[in-house]
Design a protein around this motif. Structure first.
Motif, short mmCIF file in Angstrom:
data_model
loop_
_atom_site.label_atom_id
_atom_site.label_comp_id
_atom_site.label_asym_id
_atom_site.label_seq_id
_atom_site.Cartn_x
_atom_site.Cartn_y
_atom_site.Cartn_z
N ASP A 168 -29.62 24.68 -14.47
CA ASP A 168 -30.09 24.79 -15.66
C ASP A 168 -29.72 25.96 -16.46
O ASP A 168 -29.97 26.80 -16.05
CB ASP A 168 -31.72 24.41 -15.74
N TRP A 169 -28.99 25.66 -17.30
CA TRP A 169 -28.44 26.86 -18.11
C TRP A 169 -29.53 27.80 -18.77
O TRP A 169 -29.32 29.08 -18.86
CB TRP A 169 -27.52 26.67 -19.43
N ARG A 170 -30.71 27.06 -19.13
CA ARG A 170 -31.73 27.93 -19.80
C ARG A 170 -32.38 29.11 -18.51
O ARG A 170 -32.68 30.04 -18.82
CB ARG A 170 -32.88 27.09 -20.08
N THR A 273 -39.73 30.72 -17.37
CA THR A 273 -38.77 29.70 -18.12
C THR A 273 -39.01 28.33 -17.38
O THR A 273 -39.24 27.55 -18.09
CB THR A 273 -37.46 30.27 -17.94
N LEU A 277 -40.13 24.88 -18.88
CA LEU A 277 -39.35 23.68 -18.93
C LEU A 277 -40.04 22.48 -18.33
O LEU A 277 -39.73 21.42 -18.75
CB LEU A 277 -38.01 24.21 -18.18
#
Ligand code: ATP
Length: 584
Positions: A168-170, A273, A277
Motif C-alpha cells: 500500500d503506497w500510503r 496509518t 486505513l
C-alpha cells in the motif's frame, strides 16, 4: 640531484580512495556478479515471508479452511528456508569478494612501502609506515565483514522497500517520516565522524611512532638516563590516543541514540496509518501486519547501514592512508639481467653536497673518481661526513646536490634492484633477521645452495663458528633465538654481500663493532670482499686504510687529502700524522 624530501606521507582524498577501491573490486567480476545475484535473490525470498504472513492473517480473519492455512504456512516455511540458504551463500560470496580486493590492495601497499625511497622513509619516520601497514591494513581487512553486511543490507533495503510499496503506497509514504530524522542526524554526524576518526588514527600513529622510537633507541635512553622524559613522551602519546578514541566513541553513541528515535517514530507512523486505513476499510489487517513486519525487517538493515557509517568512516580513514602509500611514486618492479651485474664498474661523484632534513649542510662539493677495481678508504674525524658520503656513493639515499655515477649510469636512473646488484653496502647497523642462518643469508641470494652459503661464510672467515652452531646453517638466529655476537653479525652481513657478488662494495666501519681480536678477523673478511671489486671502505682502523689503493681524508664535509697511502705518508699532512700516531 633531488629536491627536498617530503616529511609526511600522503593520505588519499575520498574520491581517489573510492576509485582505487572500486578498481580493486572490479578485478573480480565473477565474484561481483554472483554476489549481487545471490544477495538480490536472498532479499527477494525474505520479503515474500512477511507478505505471506499478512495473507495468513487475512485468511484467519476471513475464516479460511485448514487446507488453505496449511498451504500458505508451507509456502512461508519454504520461502524462509530459501532466504536463509541464499543469505548464507551471498554473505560468503561477498566476504570472499571483499577479502580478495583487500588482499590485492594490501600487496600493493606493502610492495610500495618496501620500494619507498629510503630518504623519504627516514624523513617521515618508520612509525607512520609501520602503523599503516599493520594497524590500518588490519582495520581495512577487519572491515570486510562489515562491508559484506553493508552490501547485503543495501540490497535488502531496496528490495524490501519495493515490497513495501506493492502492499500500500500510503503505508510506504508513512514510513518516509523516518528520513528527516536520518538526514538531520547524518548531516551532523558524518562530517564530525570523519574528523574524529581521522584524529583517532593519527593519534594511534603518533603512539606507534613514539613506542618505536623508544624501543629502537632503548640503549641510548638507558645510556643517558632518559627513561623518565621518554616515558612521559610515550605516556602523552598514549593519552592522546585514548582521548581521541573516547571522542570518537561519544560521537557514535549520540548517533546510535538518534537511530533509536527514528525507529520509534517510523513504527508509530506505519501503525497509525495502517489503523486509519483499516478503519476506513481501504486496507486489510493482513496488509498492515505485513507492512509492520516489513518495516521491522527494513529497520534492521537500514539501522545497520546508518550505524556502520561509524565503522565505514573509520575504515575509510584507514583505507585513505593505505591508498596514500599505494599511490606513491615508486620505481616499478623490473626483471634485471643478472649477467650484466658483475661487469667491472667505477664510481664517480661530481660536486656532491648533502644536508639531512632540517639540518646544516654536512657534505660540501665533494668530487671523486674511483676507477673500476680500485679500493678507496675514507678516513677522518667523527662527524667529518664519512658515513654520509659512503651511503650516498652506495645509493643508500640520494644526495641533495650533485651527481653520482655507478659505471656509466647516473645512480638516480638505476632501478633499486639494479642498484642492489651493482653495489653491496654494509652499514654500521647490521641486522640479523629472525629465521635460520641459511634463510638470513639467502635474503641476498634466494637460489644459493648450501655449498655456496658455506663458501661465502668461509670467505669472510665465519665457517669455523658456523660449523660449531647446534644446527649449523639451520640454526635459528635473531631476536630471542641463538644470539650472534656483533662481530658474527658483521660477518653474516659480509657473507650476504659475498653471495650477492656485486662489482662495487661499500663497507662502512665493518670492523668498528668488534673487539681487537674480532676486529682483525673482520678486517680480513672485508679485505677478502674488497678483492677484485671497486670498493669504498670507511676505515677507523688505519691498517684497513693502508691496505687500500687510495685514501681520502675528510674533514668538515670535504675531502682534504687524497692519494695512495705512500703518497699521503710522504706528504706529511693529516694522514701522515694519524699514521705515525697509529704506528707508535
Ligand atoms: N640521519 C642524520 N640526520 C641528521 N644529521 C645527521 C644524520 N647522520 C649524520 N648526521 C650529521 O652529519 C654529519 C656527518 O655525519 P657522518 O655520520 O657522515 O660522519 P662520520 O664522519 O661518518 O662520523 P662517525 O665516524 O662518527 O660515524 C654529522 O654532523 C652528523 O651529526
Amino acid at each position: 640531484m633531488t629536491g627536498p624530501v617530503p616529511t609526511i606521507l600522503p593520505v588519499a582524498t575520498g574520491r581517489v580512495t573510492a576509485a582505487v577501491f572500486w578498481r580493486a573490486l572490479r578485478r573480480h567480476p565473477v565474484l561481483a556478479w554472483t554476489s549481487v545475484a545471490t544477495a538480490t535473490a536472498a532479499s527477494g525470498a525474505a520479503v515474500v515471508v512477511p507478505i505471506l504472513l499478512g495473507r495468513l492473517v487475512d485468511l484467519v480473519v476471513a475464516g479460511g479452511t485448514v487446507r488453505s492455512l496449511l498451504l500458505i504456512s508451507a509456502w512461508i516455511l519454504a520461502a524462509g528456508l530459501v532466504a536463509a540458504v541464499l543469505t548464507g551463500v551471498s554473505r560468503w560470496l561477498v566476504t570472499e569478494w571483499g577479502t580478495r580486493a583487500c588482499a590485492d590492495l594490501r600487496e600493493q601497499v606493502l610492495d610500495h612501502a618496501l620500494r619507498m625511497d629510503p630518504a623519504r622513509l627516514e624523513a617521515v619516520g618508520s612509525g607512520d609506515v609501520a602503523s599503516r601497514v599493520t594497524e590500518d591494513v588490519e582495520q581495512v581487512t577487519d572491515s570486510v565483514q562489515l562491508a559484506a553486511g553493508v552490501f547485503t543490507s543495501l540490497v535488502t533495503v531496496v528490495i524490501t522497500f519495493a515490497g513495501f510499496a506493492t502492499l500500500d503506497w500510503r503505508i510506504a509514504a508513512a514510513f518516509l517520516v523516518v528520513f528527516p530524522v536520518y538526514v538531520l542526524s547524518l548531516r551532523r554526524f558524518v562530517p564530525r565522524a570523519a574528523r574524529l576518526y581521522a584524529a583517532e588514527r593519527q593519534a594511534a600513529a603518533v603512539r606507534t611512532q613514539s613506542l618505536l622510537t623508544t624501543f629502537t633507541g632503548a640503549r641510548t635512553v638507558h645510556a643517558y638516563g632518559m627513561q623518565e622524559p621518554q616515558g612521559r613522551r610515550v605516556e602523552e602519546a598514549s593519552r592522546g590516543a585514548v582521548v581521541a578514541r573516547l571522542r570518537a566513541v561519544r560521537g557514535f553513541l549520540w548517533f546510535a541514540n538518534m537511530m533509536n528515535y527514528a525507529e520509534a517514530i517510523g513504527l508509530t507512523a506505519v501503525l497509525l496509518t495502517g489503523f486509519l486505513l483499516v478503519r476506513g476499510e481501504v486496507s486489510t489487517v493482513g496488509d498492515v501486519t505485513a507492512a509492520a513486519l516489513l518495516f521491522h525487517r527494513l529497520f534492521g538493515p537500514l539501522g545497520m547501514l546508518l550505524i556502520s557509517f561509524n565503522d565505514v568512516q573509520s575504515a575509510g580513514a584507514a583505507l585513505a592512508r593505505l591508498v596514500g602509500i599505494a599511490g606513491l611514486d615508486v620505481p616499478a618492479a623490473r626483471v634485471v639481467d643478472p649477467a650484466g651485474s658483475r661487469a667491472p664498474a667505477g664510481v664517480v661523484a661530481s660536486s656532491v653536497s648533502h644536508r639531512y632534513p632540517d639540518g646544516p649542510t654536512v657534505l660540501h662539493d665533494v668530487s671523486i673518481e674511483i676507477a673500476p677495481g680500485e679500493s678507496l678508504a675514507i678516513v677522518g674525524e667523527s662527524g667529518a661526513g664519512k658515513t654520509t658520503l659512503a651511503a650516498i656513493l652506495g645509493g643508500v639515499f640520494p644526495a641533495t646536490g650533485g651527481k653520482v655515477w655507478l659505471g656509466d649510469l647516473p645512480i638516480d636512473d638505476l632501478h633499486p634492484d639494479e642498484l642492489r646488484r651493482l653495489v653491496g653496502v654494509v652499514t654500521q647497523e647490521v641486522h640479523v633477521f629472525a629465521g635460520t642462518l641459511a634463510d638470513d643469508l639467502r635474503l641476498a641470494a634466494p637460489h644459493a645452495d648450501d655449498a655456496q652459503l658455506h663458501a661465502a661464510l668461509a670467505l669472510v672467515g665465519a665457517d669455523t663458528w658456523v660449523a660449531a652452531l647446534p644446527d649449523g646453517l639451520q640454526t635459528v638466529v635473531g631476536d630471542g633465538e641463538h644470539h650472534l655476537t656483533p662481530s658474527q653479525a658483521q660477518q653474516v652481513a659480509l657473507a650476504r654481500i659475498a653471495l650477492l657478488d656485486p662489482p662495487i662494495v661499500v663497507l662502512d666501519e665493518a670492523t668498528a663493532e668488534a673487539g681487537s681480536a674480532g676486529a682483525r678477523q673482520l678486517e680480513l673478511a672485508s679485505a677478502a670482499l674488497v678483492r677484485g671489486r671497486t670498493a669504498i671502505v670507511v676505515a677507523h682502523r688505519l691498517t684497513q686504510a693502508q691496505a687500500c689503493d687510495r685514501i681520502a681524508v675528510m674533514a668538515h664535509g670535504r675531502i682534504v687529502e687524497l692519494g695512495s697511502p705512500e703518497e699521503l705518508v710522504a706528504a706529511g699532512g693529516t694522514y701522515a700524522t694519524l699514521w705515525s700516531a697509529w704506528h707508535r
